[in-house]
Design an enzyme around this catalytic site. Sequence first.
Site, PDB file in Angstrom:
ATOM      1  N   LYS A  25      -3.760  24.303 -18.549  1.00 24.51           N
ATOM      2  CA  LYS A  25      -3.046  25.533 -18.217  1.00 24.51           C
ATOM      3  C   LYS A  25      -2.826  25.635 -16.705  1.00 24.51           C
ATOM      4  O   LYS A  25      -1.716  25.912 -16.243  1.00 24.51           O
ATOM      5  CB  LYS A  25      -3.833  26.741 -18.725  1.00 24.51           C
ATOM      6  N   ARG A  95      -8.415  33.491 -17.689  1.00 25.44           N
ATOM      7  CA  ARG A  95      -8.317  32.646 -18.889  1.00 25.44           C
ATOM      8  C   ARG A  95      -8.955  31.289 -18.669  1.00 25.44           C
ATOM      9  O   ARG A  95      -8.931  30.751 -17.569  1.00 25.44           O
ATOM     10  CB  ARG A  95      -6.850  32.379 -19.249  1.00 25.44           C
ATOM     11  N   ARG A 339       2.861  23.827 -21.916  1.00 23.84           N
ATOM     12  CA  ARG A 339       2.034  22.669 -22.221  1.00 23.84           C
ATOM     13  C   ARG A 339       2.786  21.810 -23.223  1.00 23.84           C
ATOM     14  O   ARG A 339       3.740  22.264 -23.848  1.00 23.84           O
ATOM     15  CB  ARG A 339       0.676  23.096 -22.775  1.00 23.84           C
ATOM     16  N   GLY A 765     -15.887  -9.248 -42.141  1.00 23.25           N
ATOM     17  CA  GLY A 765     -16.145  -8.218 -43.148  1.00 23.25           C
ATOM     18  C   GLY A 765     -17.053  -7.193 -42.512  1.00 23.25           C
ATOM     19  O   GLY A 765     -18.273  -7.221 -42.644  1.00 23.25           O
ATOM     20  N   THR A 766     -16.421  -6.282 -41.780  1.00 25.16           N
ATOM     21  CA  THR A 766     -17.230  -5.382 -40.954  1.00 25.16           C
ATOM     22  C   THR A 766     -17.934  -4.302 -41.767  1.00 25.16           C
ATOM     23  O   THR A 766     -18.784  -3.606 -41.224  1.00 25.16           O
ATOM     24  CB  THR A 766     -16.358  -4.746 -39.857  1.00 25.16           C
ATOM     25  N   ASN A 767     -17.603  -4.187 -43.040  1.00 25.97           N
ATOM     26  CA  ASN A 767     -18.395  -3.259 -43.867  1.00 25.97           C
ATOM     27  C   ASN A 767     -19.811  -3.811 -44.018  1.00 25.97           C
ATOM     28  O   ASN A 767     -20.795  -3.141 -43.706  1.00 25.97           O
ATOM     29  CB  ASN A 767     -17.771  -3.095 -45.256  1.00 25.97           C
ATOM     30  N   CYS A 830     -11.217  -7.469 -42.187  1.00 27.72           N
ATOM     31  CA  CYS A 830     -10.800  -6.890 -43.458  1.00 27.72           C
ATOM     32  C   CYS A 830     -11.720  -5.768 -43.925  1.00 27.72           C
ATOM     33  O   CYS A 830     -11.573  -5.238 -45.012  1.00 27.72           O
ATOM     34  CB  CYS A 830     -10.639  -7.957 -44.529  1.00 27.72           C
ATOM     35  N   TYR A 850      -5.276 -10.769 -36.519  1.00 30.11           N
ATOM     36  CA  TYR A 850      -4.700  -9.728 -37.371  1.00 30.11           C
ATOM     37  C   TYR A 850      -5.766  -8.751 -37.854  1.00 30.11           C
ATOM     38  O   TYR A 850      -6.967  -9.037 -37.770  1.00 30.11           O
ATOM     39  CB  TYR A 850      -3.987 -10.343 -38.586  1.00 30.11           C
TER      40      TYR A 850
HETATM   41  C1  PEP Z   1     -16.671  -6.185 -45.846  1.00 28.78           C
HETATM   42  O1  PEP Z   1     -17.854  -6.384 -46.097  1.00 28.78           O
HETATM   43  O2  PEP Z   1     -16.287  -5.739 -44.773  1.00 28.78           O
HETATM   44  C2  PEP Z   1     -15.644  -6.455 -46.855  1.00 28.78           C
HETATM   45  C3  PEP Z   1     -14.374  -6.371 -46.545  1.00 28.78           C
HETATM   46  O3  PEP Z   1     -16.049  -6.739 -48.115  1.00 28.78           O
HETATM   47  P1  PEP Z   1     -16.561  -5.666 -49.158  1.00 28.78           P
HETATM   48  O4  PEP Z   1     -16.221  -4.313 -48.635  1.00 28.78           O
HETATM   49  O5  PEP Z   1     -15.847  -5.978 -50.417  1.00 28.78           O
HETATM   50  O6  PEP Z   1     -18.004  -5.949 -49.211  1.00 28.78           O
END
Ligand code: PEP
Length: 870
Positions: A25, A95, A339, A765-767, A830, A850
């Site tokens: 502001k 303000r 703004r 596989g970042t999960n 992924c 990617y």
């Molecule tokens: C992961 O582990 O990141 C992955 C893509 O595989 P999933 O989620 O199927 O274990």
Amino acid sequence: AKWVYFFGKDRTEGDGKNKNLLGGKGAGLAEMTSIGIPVPPGFTITTEACVQFYKDNKNYPAGLWDQVLAALATLETAMGKKFGDIENPLLVSVRSGARVSMPGMMDTVLNLGLTDESVKGLAKSSGNERFAYDSYRRFIQMFSDVVLGIGHHQFEHILKDMKNARGVKEDTELNAADMKELVEKYKALVLSEIGRQFPQDPKEQLKYAIDAVFDSWNNQRAKTCRKINKMSDDWGTAVNVQSMVFGNMGDDCGTGVAFTRDPSTGEKVFFGEYLVNAQGEDVVAGIRTPEPIAKLQTAMPEVFGQLEEVYKKLENHYKDVQDIEFTIERGTLYMLQTRTGKRTARAAVKIAYDMVQEGLIDKRTAVLRVAPEQVDQLLHPMIDTSIKYDIIAKGLPASPGAAVGKAVFSAEDAESWAAQGEKVILVRAETSPEDIGGMHAAQGILTATGGMTSHAAVVARGMGKCCVAGCGAIRINEHQRLFTASGVTIKEGDILTINGSTGEVIVGAAKLIEPELSGEFAEILTWADTFRTLGVRANADTPHDSQVAREFGAEGIGLCRTEHMFFDGNRIDAVREMILADNEEGRRKALAKVKPYQKEDFLGLFTAMEGLPVTIRLLDPPLHEFIPHNDEEIDRVAKASGVSAEHLKAKATELHEFNPMLGHRGCRLGLTYPEIYEMQVYAIFEAACELVKQGKVVKPEVMIPLVGSYKELEILKDMTNEVAQETIARYGVKLDYLVGTMIELPRAALTANEIAEHAQFFSFGTNDLTQTTLGVSRDDAGKFLPIYVEKGIFKEDPFVSIDVSGVGQLVEMGVSKGRSVRPDLKTGICGEHGGDPDSIAFCQKAGLNYVSCSPFRVPVARLAAAHAAL
Ligand code: PEP
Ligand code: MG
């Protein structure tokens, strides 16, 4: 240090570009002043002063108060008025103004400087006693609420009693004597509440108000707002002290807010609302229903002309849509704020596109103007209008999209129901900043009062939530938790649908349809594609999902989870037969039944993705996931597969694992039951070769999951190559393919150089990598992660946005170690992070080739990848 910056016609000290120092502001006021736009003069106390105030245990930093007094003196000179004067007093507004706008989050005090003495001066100088005392009673109420902690409702009660006593409905029907009496009653209330008289020294009032603004930085709703918007708690707020102009001095006065273009659709039309004879907060608060700005053109043509000139000048200057606040005092226009206008995703796209066509900005700027997080909205469902619905009310189309959910009537309920996994629509008379958590948790918001710029509308648009506002046709009974409209009663928990694009309120659940990319959005995405260097693929397991992903611009499949194919239709029986088999022979027999299905799946997938790479992951989850666990299901399946329920139960017990995620899964399955992977690889290559024979271009990439040692990969890669070569030879075709692995265990990242000897690509596989690196179960974290985020242990859920300092190191290490032995190693991601803009920025930095995400996130990822590259 310099804590205070003056702005006025003759001298503007602050740099209008420096929002970090002056707040949004304050910067806007300085900038407008310096380009010759009419702004009432004033001064800005910097955010640094606020930060220092907190560092010094809520004491003013040295010099601050003296600088305030000096600026006040300058202001008095500029205005030719004196603070607290009994002839012609200077009044100011105080303000807040953080570097990023937090609408309605923090407190404001207007008409400051009024006292029992100066109110007489105001009456004299304005020639309007009623106005003077009206301003004074408003000031007492606002100041008491913000500074002294006496709630609004106590004053509202007194006002209501007075109106009842006079037999009138509107505040405007009260006369000067009534206002004087109100002032006395308000002061008496203050005295009884705090045991002291309402402060009569304007400088003391000012100091209190500045303190209150500093304090408001840390009130609960401001904190919640910052959390939701990922803003730092350390920024502090600036304080703007500005001489008052009055929109409430009569019918040649007014106040309004406007956008230089329609913030909902993006259309190039001046868009806004104003109220005659009213003061600033009245519009935003949604108390009176404002007039559309177009009416001002006929009501006050001259002022409208000035306003047009000003808004065009501002848009050209900032080269972006502006959200402006103005006040008209006796036919003269003053700007109080400008703004960057918050806008819906749809508007963001249209505006960015149009401004390129108009030559106002370049394509790069246009791409950067559209926030990746935001375009998710455009991919949200709309109501299928080919079906007839029971529309029971219509409000303002305040924020587009459609939502279905159960009605709840308080923000707390919205939050707690949502935490239970319910989808809810928050129904309120109007929302206030306290409701922000509930608004966030709801699918959509429905309010009974307020305009297109009311709190609900502005906040919902910012959040990308659908919102129907100002729906006067609904009668809400908060106490009984229900509302009625057109004779229909909707109780708490009843399902309704709201359409934020049309304002309609519908009984029951409407059918929603998936959105398509608009021409302009598609165009901006193609601009984005020219800037990005990261590829964008999709996680897809079916031809349909692949088709969707391809239409959204996916450049291939980054992850096909083959286990999803195992559940479909009849094949689950054969899969179960395979699991129930006691030996390899039995398994092979069952697998022979599964194989034609798998081949069919791959034919579909390769066809949908013709010409693009398709990464197929071999079976990953533990086998127990495929067999039933409750008695009823066990009986049914036992019958269907011709085994006894006892046998099935025994098998389930045998497959039971204490830590299935660290158990018999991933490549461990392929090593212990090679026939499973073998069947899958045959299915992949037979499908691929068949298509090649038909002249199609197929690019299979076989991916081995959960590798922790290069030896695992070596064995499975050799098997894959053998089957592939044999099949290719059998079909007599030429087919290029890749064999690679997922990097989803810390050991894989740590030994990535060894693994890369055997892998042509890595897909992070970042999960699982997050799960195994943090030692946090992805399926059980819900119990404690929210608390971890609340306590600030994690800034964000690490399964949503990648833990850069921990997991991120492993990704970087994986890439560099992998490339050290195989410079052309292809790398991707992924895990769910592949669709998260912050994580995508990290992937860019880490040098991945990617990202791969769910089909509906593909446009988000394309844009985020462009932002990451720019
Ligand atoms: C992961 O582990 O990141 C992955 C893509 O595989 P999933 O989620 O199927 O274990
Ligand atoms: Mg995994």
